[in-house]
Design a protein around this motif. Structure first.
Motif, short mmCIF file in Angstrom:
data_model
loop_
_atom_site.label_atom_id
_atom_site.label_comp_id
_atom_site.label_asym_id
_atom_site.label_seq_id
_atom_site.Cartn_x
_atom_site.Cartn_y
_atom_site.Cartn_z
N ARG A 134 2.99 5.42 40.52
CA ARG A 134 3.86 5.85 41.61
C ARG A 134 5.05 6.57 41.01
NH1 ARG A 134 7.39 0.58 42.83
NH2 ARG A 134 8.88 2.24 43.25
N ASN A 135 5.91 7.11 41.87
CA ASN A 135 7.09 7.79 41.34
C ASN A 135 8.17 6.78 41.03
OD1 ASN A 135 5.92 10.30 41.72
ND2 ASN A 135 6.67 10.44 43.83
N ARG A 137 11.97 6.35 41.13
CA ARG A 137 13.02 7.07 41.84
C ARG A 137 14.41 6.68 41.35
NH1 ARG A 137 11.09 9.91 46.08
NH2 ARG A 137 8.99 9.42 46.79
N CYS A 138 15.39 7.45 41.84
CA CYS A 138 16.78 7.23 41.46
C CYS A 138 17.14 5.74 41.60
CB CYS A 138 17.67 8.08 42.35
SG CYS A 138 19.42 7.87 42.07
N GLY A 139 17.77 5.19 40.58
CA GLY A 139 18.21 3.80 40.66
C GLY A 139 17.15 2.81 40.23
N GLN A 140 15.93 3.27 39.99
CA GLN A 140 14.89 2.36 39.55
C GLN A 140 14.82 2.39 38.03
OE1 GLN A 140 11.56 3.83 41.89
NE2 GLN A 140 12.04 2.38 43.52
N ASP A 153 6.15 11.00 38.97
CA ASP A 153 7.38 11.57 38.43
C ASP A 153 8.39 10.49 38.10
OD1 ASP A 153 6.32 14.07 38.92
OD2 ASP A 153 7.37 14.33 40.83
N ASN A 155 12.24 10.51 38.49
CA ASN A 155 13.25 11.38 39.10
C ASN A 155 14.62 11.23 38.45
OD1 ASN A 155 11.43 12.45 40.84
ND2 ASN A 155 12.17 11.38 42.66
N PRO A 156 15.53 12.18 38.73
CA PRO A 156 16.89 12.05 38.20
C PRO A 156 17.50 10.73 38.64
CG PRO A 156 16.60 14.17 39.33
CD PRO A 156 15.36 13.38 39.57
N ARG A 173 12.54 13.60 34.78
CA ARG A 173 13.89 14.15 34.95
C ARG A 173 14.98 13.11 34.74
NH1 ARG A 173 11.55 16.62 39.73
NH2 ARG A 173 11.27 18.86 39.45
N ARG B 151 19.90 13.10 45.63
CA ARG B 151 19.85 11.95 44.73
C ARG B 151 19.88 10.64 45.51
NH1 ARG B 151 21.43 12.10 39.31
NH2 ARG B 151 20.84 14.27 39.44
N ASP B 154 16.71 10.05 47.36
CA ASP B 154 15.67 9.56 46.45
C ASP B 154 15.82 8.04 46.26
OD1 ASP B 154 13.50 10.08 44.70
OD2 ASP B 154 14.83 9.85 42.98
N ARG B 155 17.06 7.62 46.09
CA ARG B 155 17.34 6.19 45.93
C ARG B 155 16.85 5.41 47.16
NH1 ARG B 155 18.20 1.83 44.04
NH2 ARG B 155 20.12 0.79 43.51
N ILE B 157 14.62 6.37 49.40
CA ILE B 157 13.16 6.40 49.53
C ILE B 157 12.56 5.33 48.61
CG2 ILE B 157 11.06 7.77 49.19
CD1 ILE B 157 12.85 10.25 49.92
N GLY B 158 13.13 5.19 47.41
CA GLY B 158 12.67 4.14 46.50
C GLY B 158 12.81 2.76 47.12
N LEU B 159 13.94 2.53 47.77
CA LEU B 159 14.17 1.23 48.40
C LEU B 159 13.23 1.02 49.59
CD1 LEU B 159 18.07 1.16 48.30
CD2 LEU B 159 16.52 -0.22 46.93
N GLU B 161 10.26 2.36 49.92
CA GLU B 161 8.93 2.11 49.35
C GLU B 161 8.83 0.67 48.88
OE1 GLU B 161 7.81 6.60 47.73
OE2 GLU B 161 8.54 5.11 46.33
N ASP B 193 10.00 18.96 46.08
CA ASP B 193 9.47 18.77 44.73
C ASP B 193 10.01 17.48 44.11
OD1 ASP B 193 8.03 19.50 42.44
OD2 ASP B 193 9.85 20.31 41.52
N ILE B 194 11.29 17.22 44.35
CA ILE B 194 11.87 16.00 43.79
C ILE B 194 11.49 14.78 44.62
CG2 ILE B 194 14.06 14.78 43.43
CD1 ILE B 194 15.25 17.40 42.50
N LEU B 195 11.61 14.88 45.92
CA LEU B 195 11.48 13.68 46.75
C LEU B 195 10.03 13.30 47.05
CD1 LEU B 195 14.47 14.18 49.19
CD2 LEU B 195 14.38 12.87 47.09
N ALA B 196 9.13 14.27 47.03
CA ALA B 196 7.71 14.01 47.20
C ALA B 196 7.39 13.14 48.43
CB ALA B 196 7.14 13.36 45.93
N VAL B 197 7.96 13.51 49.57
CA VAL B 197 7.58 12.86 50.83
C VAL B 197 7.34 13.94 51.89
CG1 VAL B 197 8.68 10.60 50.56
CG2 VAL B 197 10.01 12.51 51.42
#
Lengths: 246, 266
Positions: A134-135, A137-140, A153, A155-156, A173, B151, B154-155, B157-159, B161, B193-197
């Motif tokens: 999986r990707n 992500r930021c903060g992970q 990926d 991510n930044p 990134r 950014r 993205d954080r 979306i990670g949470l 997920e 491209d970065i967020l991939a959703v």
């Protein structure tokens, strides 16, 4: 090399802690506590085998060791091992032949870093591997005592810290640190390598400011040569160029 | 059985409340029964954006603590015939006044009766965020074309997920086509491209948003507003309709081309 009170080794099954049998138990415990404290959070989810050498532990000593190790988040004491390689299990679980595990480690490999083996294929690294599909992500953050493979990926704002190699089958990134315990042979590879910061062992670098434009298409590998981070582009086959290195 | 949709972003000021208000209103215009639920306890303003502030009697905290029944706290928006309701947040409490379990219970109850429950999530990733996403079936993550907002998205979306949100979609807000064209602003592809959703819509920058927010009239009620049109499209996509992304570039007519030729182009 002076013998340390407590030595950590990574094995396929988890973490092997070797305690010096010639020093006072209390001294060894203090040192172990300090080391675990320093590595807090580093050995996520690791099963621990403790090798006490020729020392025979009293049940009270075993209890306090178990308490110390299990108090670290993510660590679980699985079994004790004595110099004569007989295991006695902490819990009543099956113990997959720890004698074999220990045999995987080359003699004289010092700390937790490089259980590298000489096999028919040359030098191979047999650290445990964390595979993630999986990707990131930021903060992970991944912090792992072995190799890390990300099928996606990074991510930044994400962080990968691995004692072994890092491989990202996607765009990298975020921040990445390979050979975090000091392995100079560790490498970082990615389908697109654009890390905000790249660290191998003790060497820290960051991408040039125009990295996004400068980055070529295709996979790249970063490794250390004479204390410098070298980036090998995808025009040559990375695996081959790595092999030539040694 | 309805659907609970949380509008979230991580970063503040990207347009969560505006988005919640407009999507909710657009769905109500399509004759769906909608509840707008403000989860931003202590900093409520969905009621202000909807122009319903002075009708608040009870609030979200009163409902979950049993001071009143859900029906008593719901404010009916009279502009829409029995189809749009607001459940306002409390202003004098803070995020800890509600637990994720209570929110889940409430949204489950609401979606029994309504088609859509739109939850306006507070900024941040703490308790307020956890409350807002607790009962959601679907999340719309709002971002703007700025590195900091992407950014944070993205954080988030990670949470989402990690908390196993069944569906996560992205809305890009306040895009300025001319700046994108000049290369001064991130474009849609850079962000995806970065967020991939999946993308649920793109809303262009529109001065009319400011006016309508101040008046308490959601922009979707304005037929001439580009942003309003984008929000109406998003609402249609939420109901499952296939709607292509609207062209962001304004049509350049004959006079426009003549102007451009002489260097008067905007």
């Amino acid at each position: 090399m002076a013998r340390e009170e407590a030595v950590f080794k990574g094995t396929r099954e988890g973490l092997l802690i070797i305690l010096d049998d010639r020093r006072e138990f209390r001294v060894v415990m203090d040192k172990l506590r300090a080391k675990l404290e320093a590595a807090r959070g580093f050995f996520q989810g690791a099963q621990v085998v403790v090798d006490t050498g020729s020392r025979k532990l009293s049940s009270r000593q075993k209890k306090s060791l178990e308490k110390l190790i299990n108090s670290q988040s993510g660590l679980k004491l699985k079994s004790f091992l004595r110099g004569d390689r007989t295991a006695d299990s902490v819990a009543q679980e099956e113990v997959p032949t720890p004698a074999e595990e220990a045999a995987c480690l080359p003699e004289g490999s010092s700390a937790s870093t490089e259980p590298a083996l000489l096999s028919a294929f040359g030098k191979v690294s047999v650290l445990p591997t964390l595979f993630m599909r999986r990707n990131l992500r930021c903060g992970q953050r991944i912090n792992f005592a072995g190799h890390v493979v990300v099928f996606g990926d990074a991510n930044p704002g994400s962080e990968i810290v691995a004692e072994g190699n890092v491989m990202v089958m996607g765009t990298l990134r975020g921040l990445v640190h390979a050979g975090a315990a000091g392995d100079q042979e560790a490498c970082v590879s990615a389908y697109r390598l654009e890390p905000s910061q790249l660290r191998i062992a003790g060497v820290y670098t960051r991408s040039p400011d125009d990295a996004a434009k400068a980055a070529g298409n295709g996979p790249e590998v970063a490794y250390l040569r004479e204390g410098q981070v070298i980036i090998e582009t995808g025009t040559t086959i990375p695996a081959l160029s790595l092999a030539h290195k040694s | 059985m309805g659907e609970v949709i949380v509008v979230t972003s991580g970063k503040g000021g990207v347009g969560k409340t505006t988005t919640a208000a407009n999507i909710g209103t657009a769905l109500a215009l399509m004759e769906r029964r909608v509840v707008l639920l403000d989860a931003d306890i202590g900093l409520r303003n969905l009621d202000v954006v909807m122009g319903l502030e002075n009708r608040i009697v009870y609030d979200l905290v009163d409902v979950v603590t049993g001071v009143c029944r859900v029906k008593q706290a719901m404010i009916k928006d009279k502009r829409f015939n029995e189809s749009l309701f607001l459940l306002p947040a409390a202003q004098t409490k803070d995020k800890t006044a509600v637990t994720p379990e209570q929110m889940k219970k409430l949204t489950t109850e609401l979606k029994e009766e309504y088609d859509y429950v739109i939850v306006d999530c507070p900024a941040g990733i703490e308790q307020g965020f956890k409350n807002a996403i607790a009962g959601a079936d679907r999340a719309v993550v709002v971002t703007t074309p700025e590195v900091s907002a992407v950014r944070d998205a993205d954080r988030i979306i990670g949470l989402l997920e990690a908390s196993e949100m069944p569906e996560v979609q992205l809305m890009i807000n306040r895009i300025r086509p001319k700046m994108v064209k000049r290369g001064d602003m991130m474009d849609i592809d850079d962000i995806i491209d970065i967020l991939a959703v999946d993308l649920i819509g793109v809303v262009p920058e529109d001065d009319k948003i400011v006016v309508s927010t101040n008046r308490g009239e959601p922009t979707v009620l304005d037929a001439n507003s580009k942003a309003g049109q984008a929000y109406r499209n998003i609402a249609r996509r939420i109901t499952g309709e296939q709607v292509p992304l609207m062209p962001l570039e304004e049509e350049v007519g004959f006079m426009g081309r003549v102007k451009q030729l002489f260097g008067f182009g905007r």
